[in-house]
Design a protein around this motif. Structure first.
Motif, short mmCIF file in Angstrom:
data_model
loop_
_atom_site.label_atom_id
_atom_site.label_comp_id
_atom_site.label_asym_id
_atom_site.label_seq_id
_atom_site.Cartn_x
_atom_site.Cartn_y
_atom_site.Cartn_z
N GLU A 518 0.86 -1.23 -0.03
CA GLU A 518 0.02 -0.13 0.04
C GLU A 518 0.86 1.38 0.04
OE1 GLU A 518 -3.34 0.06 -0.31
OE2 GLU A 518 -3.54 -2.21 -0.48
N ILE A 519 1.95 1.26 0.64
CA ILE A 519 2.78 2.41 0.71
C ILE A 519 3.54 2.74 -0.70
CG2 ILE A 519 5.03 3.40 1.90
CD1 ILE A 519 4.36 1.71 4.39
N ASN A 520 4.04 1.54 -1.24
CA ASN A 520 4.47 1.61 -2.54
C ASN A 520 3.61 2.52 -3.87
OD1 ASN A 520 7.03 0.90 -1.62
ND2 ASN A 520 6.70 -1.36 -2.18
N ARG A 521 2.31 1.66 -3.54
CA ARG A 521 1.02 1.93 -4.57
C ARG A 521 0.99 3.55 -4.29
NH1 ARG A 521 -3.57 3.67 -3.76
NH2 ARG A 521 -3.72 2.90 -1.47
N SER A 522 0.94 4.04 -3.01
CA SER A 522 0.71 5.48 -2.93
C SER A 522 1.62 6.44 -3.26
CB SER A 522 0.28 5.74 -1.29
OG SER A 522 0.16 7.15 -1.16
N LEU A 523 3.09 5.83 -3.21
CA LEU A 523 4.03 6.73 -3.44
C LEU A 523 4.28 6.80 -5.03
CD1 LEU A 523 6.72 5.51 -0.75
CD2 LEU A 523 5.90 7.76 -1.01
N HIS A 524 4.01 5.67 -5.52
CA HIS A 524 4.14 5.42 -7.01
C HIS A 524 3.05 6.51 -7.83
CE1 HIS A 524 4.69 3.81 -10.96
NE2 HIS A 524 3.42 3.58 -10.96
N SER A 525 1.80 6.66 -7.19
CA SER A 525 0.87 7.34 -7.61
C SER A 525 1.38 8.99 -7.49
CB SER A 525 -0.55 7.26 -6.89
OG SER A 525 -0.25 7.60 -5.67
N ALA A 529 2.28 11.56 -10.81
CA ALA A 529 1.53 12.85 -10.89
C ALA A 529 2.72 13.86 -11.01
CB ALA A 529 0.89 12.99 -9.82
N LYS A 530 3.66 13.84 -10.15
CA LYS A 530 4.68 14.86 -10.25
C LYS A 530 5.22 14.80 -11.63
CE LYS A 530 8.46 16.72 -7.57
NZ LYS A 530 9.37 16.48 -6.37
N GLU A 531 5.71 13.78 -12.22
CA GLU A 531 6.50 13.55 -13.51
C GLU A 531 5.59 13.96 -14.57
OE1 GLU A 531 7.32 9.62 -13.67
OE2 GLU A 531 9.05 9.74 -12.15
N LEU A 532 4.42 13.82 -14.51
CA LEU A 532 3.22 14.42 -15.63
C LEU A 532 2.90 15.71 -15.16
CD1 LEU A 532 1.21 11.23 -15.91
CD2 LEU A 532 3.08 11.85 -17.39
N GLY A 533 3.29 16.42 -14.25
CA GLY A 533 2.86 17.72 -14.12
C GLY A 533 1.46 17.97 -13.43
N ARG A 534 1.00 17.16 -12.97
CA ARG A 534 -0.43 16.98 -12.47
C ARG A 534 -0.46 17.35 -11.00
NH1 ARG A 534 -2.67 11.62 -15.46
NH2 ARG A 534 -2.27 12.05 -17.47
N LYS A 535 -1.87 17.60 -10.44
CA LYS A 535 -1.92 17.89 -9.04
C LYS A 535 -1.78 16.55 -8.50
CE LYS A 535 -5.36 21.43 -9.57
NZ LYS A 535 -6.90 22.23 -9.15
N PRO A 536 -1.28 16.60 -6.96
CA PRO A 536 -1.10 15.64 -6.16
C PRO A 536 -2.41 14.72 -6.00
CG PRO A 536 -0.08 17.41 -5.29
CD PRO A 536 -1.12 17.82 -6.34
N PRO A 537 -2.37 13.39 -6.30
CA PRO A 537 -3.38 12.40 -6.24
C PRO A 537 -3.92 12.20 -4.88
CG PRO A 537 -1.52 11.30 -6.61
CD PRO A 537 -1.12 12.68 -6.31
N GLU A 538 -4.65 13.29 -4.00
CA GLU A 538 -4.96 13.24 -2.75
C GLU A 538 -5.70 12.03 -2.42
OE1 GLU A 538 -6.86 15.81 0.89
OE2 GLU A 538 -6.49 16.59 -1.21
N GLN A 539 -6.70 11.24 -3.30
CA GLN A 539 -7.44 10.12 -3.07
C GLN A 539 -6.56 8.91 -2.95
OE1 GLN A 539 -7.32 11.77 -5.86
NE2 GLN A 539 -6.66 10.43 -7.58
N ASN A 540 -5.40 9.21 -3.30
CA ASN A 540 -4.32 7.77 -3.25
C ASN A 540 -3.44 7.99 -1.99
OD1 ASN A 540 -5.09 6.68 -5.41
ND2 ASN A 540 -3.64 7.67 -6.72
N SER A 541 -4.08 8.71 -0.91
CA SER A 541 -3.21 8.92 0.28
C SER A 541 -3.51 7.91 1.33
CB SER A 541 -3.50 10.20 1.16
OG SER A 541 -3.12 11.21 0.14
N LEU A 542 -2.81 7.63 2.30
CA LEU A 542 -3.00 6.63 3.12
C LEU A 542 -3.45 7.45 4.34
CD1 LEU A 542 -0.38 3.84 2.64
CD2 LEU A 542 -2.67 3.84 2.35
N LEU A 543 -4.24 6.96 5.32
CA LEU A 543 -4.71 7.80 6.54
C LEU A 543 -4.31 6.66 7.76
CD1 LEU A 543 -7.87 9.72 5.80
CD2 LEU A 543 -5.73 10.40 5.61
N GLY A 544 -3.50 6.94 8.82
CA GLY A 544 -3.30 6.35 9.83
C GLY A 544 -3.76 6.72 10.94
N PHE A 545 -4.82 5.77 11.78
CA PHE A 545 -5.48 6.32 13.05
C PHE A 545 -4.97 5.30 14.06
CE2 PHE A 545 -8.23 7.62 9.62
CZ PHE A 545 -8.76 8.77 10.18
N LEU A 546 -4.35 5.87 15.22
CA LEU A 546 -3.84 5.14 16.15
C LEU A 546 -4.64 5.46 17.28
CD1 LEU A 546 -1.54 3.22 16.79
CD2 LEU A 546 -0.18 4.96 17.71
#
Length: 725
Positions: A518-525, A529-546
């Protein structure tokens, strides 16, 4: 078939029914039938002394019996004396002497075909192999003994072997199968009022519950075993029960009760001159003294036990004492002494390939390194611990196969015994055949009966073939059923390895296996996006609740551990209701839970945290008696990656530490609240101005840049930030 062949078979059958009962009676003798009267009287006295723990006197009398038997040329008394020497040597941990003596006794009884005594020797050797950790050999021995006792319908022997098998399965980690074996043994023992057997089985069942951390059940069974031992006045077992009861009280942090139990055990061990066992009890006493605040006295006692254990080459006690010292030093924050004991102990158990102990030492090393801010070493120790636990899991799977192989060997042994019976009957029948030739009056009668037998045998032969075909078909079906049961057991074991047994949430094994992807998937997206000059894909973030249940120790102390377990189960259900099924819901440890949300906007994190906080606060939790009480929780959360413009700038470990920091801050800010960080950014302002002007003290301590902090408190200034990060 020729007539004289039928004649032979008929005579064998006649003689089998006449003589088979007496034939097997000759092979079911006990020592009272074979030993000399004086020798048997001595034998009984030594057995009683050995059971009561008077090993010095028992060993001396057994050696005297052996000497007298050799002088008188009485081989049976000699074999019985060898068995006694083996039993005492086993209890004294003199394993080479024990194996030599028991093997010699076994060889003699095998030479005279005394199968009942052979069954007992198999059980004795199985006990020796179990103590040495040779589980497969021990199971084979106990199943051999079980099949022999079953053949002779010896209920006491059957119960004893089921209990022995349960002990081996317990050491192999097969706790459910072990409890089943103990339950079967206990049922037989109660039917025959076998007080010694009941006492041992209750003690063994208590040990399993202690291993499973079900301490209340363990304490109940240990007290039952203690009552039986006191009734029978078996001092060694009374001392063992006090030691185990002390261990349970120590685990429950009832240090005063633990101290008294250990002192009672030590007094009895010293009375019986069992110094090694007394030192085992002193190890628990040392930790209990530390728990009572008598630190110097407790540490001194543990150090003295360690010195004696090393001098006696008692590796098990050495390891146990090092574990105790390490735990004490950690509690006292004496990190240098703690790591010294942990490192030496780890190397010792690695040399002996003791996986469970390795895992315990690695867990202590993680605690030490984390508290001394050696995070890389803590991470390496944690990885080692996970690898060891995976190895233990594989060993338990192999243990299940060993159990299945032993079951098959047990069936084969029963078939061998049946064949021995048949062969013995055949031998006696053939011997009698020579005498029948002189009985001419009987010959004429047999000839007449033989004609009828010939017709009957043909019919019986046909029926037998049909029966054999049915047996083959049934056995094939049974093997298929067993195979399906084994596959189901594998599936169940795999499920248990990934789920927390109490709450049903995923455990850390599952998280370690799935989170990296999951971490690699998020970082890859984000990188794409950065390489293509697009906005950060916020929907691909991970939320961690402790998440941590507030004042959970108070709940346990007030309502009991059973209610505490019920709270954990209900809390897990609330989490499952608030979050999605696709989110990773993990029991992080104790009363802490971790939830990883995938494909979720980080702006939704405050809403999710508030939903969970309010759901817990509004819930009604019930005690074991049905009374209702309220509970709250504290939550810390972060998003990953923290810096959306530069996803690689921060790691998941930093995000997790930040969530933990938020959780601790929520705790000290009044509890029943949540604190989260949605992003961490570096700006031109922070580059051009001094950190004192632009960053808060908390942000400077964390050193990740400008933090976007949200909280359920009235204002950010209400947050009492945790300073240790």
């Amino acid at each position: 078939m020729r007539l004289h062949n039928w004649w032979t078979i008929f005579k064998i059958l006649v003689l089998y029914y006449v003589l088979s009962g007496s034939a097997w009676a000759q092979n079911a003798s006990s020592l009272v039938d074979l030993m000399s009267p004086a020798g048997y009287q001595t034998y009984r006295e030594v057995v009683q002394l050995q059971r009561n723990g008077n090993l010095d006197i028992a060993q001396a009398m057994a050696s005297e019996l052996l000497t007298n038997a050799r002088e008188n040329g009485d081989f049976t008394d000699e074999a019985a004396a060898q068995r006694l020497i083996g039993l005492v040597a086993t209890q004294r941990h003199q394993y080479d002497l024990a194996e030599q003596a028991l093997t010699q006794a076994e060889a003699y009884f095998q030479s005279i075909d005394e199968y009942l005594l052979l069954a007992q020797l198999n059980a004795d050797l199985g006990t020796l192999k179990r103590i040495q950790g040779r589980h497969a050999t021990a199971l084979s021995r106990f199943y051999n003994a079980l099949s022999m006792f079953t053949a002779f319908e010896d209920s006491e022997g059957i119960a004893a072997q089921k209990s022995n098998i349960g002990q081996v399965l317990e050491q192999m980690g097969q706790f459910d199968e072990a409890l089943e074996a103990y339950s079967e043994a206990l049922e037989v023992q109660r039917q025959h009022n076998d007080q010694h057997g009941i006492m041992g089985t209750l003690f063994n069942m208590a040990e399993i519950y202690r291993e499973l951390d079900q301490l209340d059940f363990a304490l109940t069974y240990f007290n039952d075993a203690l009552a039986q031992a006191k009734q029978l006045n078996i001092l060694a077992t009374i001392a063992d029960c006090y030691t185990s009861i002390g261990m349970v009280h120590r685990a429950q942090q009832n240090y005063a009760q633990a101290q008294q139990a250990f002192l009672d055990a030590i007094a009895l061990y010293e009375q019986l001159n069992l110094q090694r066992d007394a030192d085992w009890a002193r190890t628990g006493l040392g930790e209990s003294l530390v728990g009572l605040g008598k630190i110097e006295r407790g540490v001194s006692m543990l150090q003295n036990v360690l010195t004696r254990a090393q001098a006696r080459a008692n590796v098990s006690l050495t390891t146990e004492t090092r574990l105790a010292l390490t735990r004490v030093y950690i509690d006292q924050q004496n990190w240098s002494a703690a790591i010294e004991q942990a490192e030496v102990g780890l190397q010792e158990v690695i040399q002996r390939a003791e996986g469970k102990r390795q895992s315990q030492f690695e867990d202590l090393r993680v605690t030490i390194f984390a508290n001394t801010e050696q995070y890389q070493r803590a991470y390496e120790a944690l990885k080692n611990q996970r690898a060891i636990e995976e190895t233990i899991l594989l060993q338990r799977r192999e243990a299940a196969l060993t159990k299945l192989q032993s079951d098959i060997e047990y069936v084969r042994q029963e078939q061998n015994i049946a064949l021995l019976r048949k062969n013995k009957a055949m031998e006696l029948s053939l011997a009698e055949q020579r005498n029948v030739r002189n009985v001419t009056l009987l010959a004429s009668l047999i000839i007449l009966l033989l004609l009828c037998f010939l017709l009957f045998s043909r019919h019986s032969h046909k029926l037998r073939n049909q029966q054999l075909a049915g047996i083959v078909k049934r056995r094939t079906r049974e093997l298929e059923d067993k195979n399906e049961e084994l596959q189901q057991a594998y599936r169940t074991l795999e499920h248990m390895s990934l789920r927390d047994a109490l709450t049903g949430c995923y455990n850390r094994h599952y998280l370690d296996a799935n989170l990296p992807a999951e971490i690699n998937r998020s970082l890859h997206s984000y990188r794409a996006a950065k390489e293509l000059g697009r906005k950060p894909p916020e929907q691909n973030s991970l939320l961690g609740f402790l998440i941590d249940i507030d004042d959970f120790k108070t709940i346990n102390d007030t309502y009991g551990h059973v209610t505490g377990d019920k709270v954990l189960v209900q809390f897990a259900k609330i989490i499952a209701h608030v979050f999605r099924h696709s989110d990773l819901q993990v029991r992080w440890g104790g009363e802490e839970f971790l939830v990883i949300c995938r494909n979720t906007l980080r702006s939704d994190a405050p809403d999710l945290a508030e939903r969970l906080r309010s759901a817990v606060a509004e819930a009604n939790f019930k005690t074991q008696t049905g009374a209702v009480f309220k509970a709250t929780c504290s939550i810390g959360f972060t998003a990953f990656p923290l810096d959306q413009s530069d996803a690689a700038r921060t790691t998941w470990e930093q995000s997790f530490q930040l969530a933990d920091h938020c959780l601790y801050s929520a705790k000290i800010s009044g509890k029943n609240c949540w604190i989260g960080v949605l992003s961490a950014t570096t700006t031109d302002e922070t580059d051009t101005l001094s950190e004192t002007d632009t960053l808060s003290e908390n942000e400077r301590n964390i050193d990740l840049g400008r933090l976007s902090v949200v909280t359920s408190l009235n204002h950010l200034s209400a947050i009492n930030w945790h300073t240790d990060i």
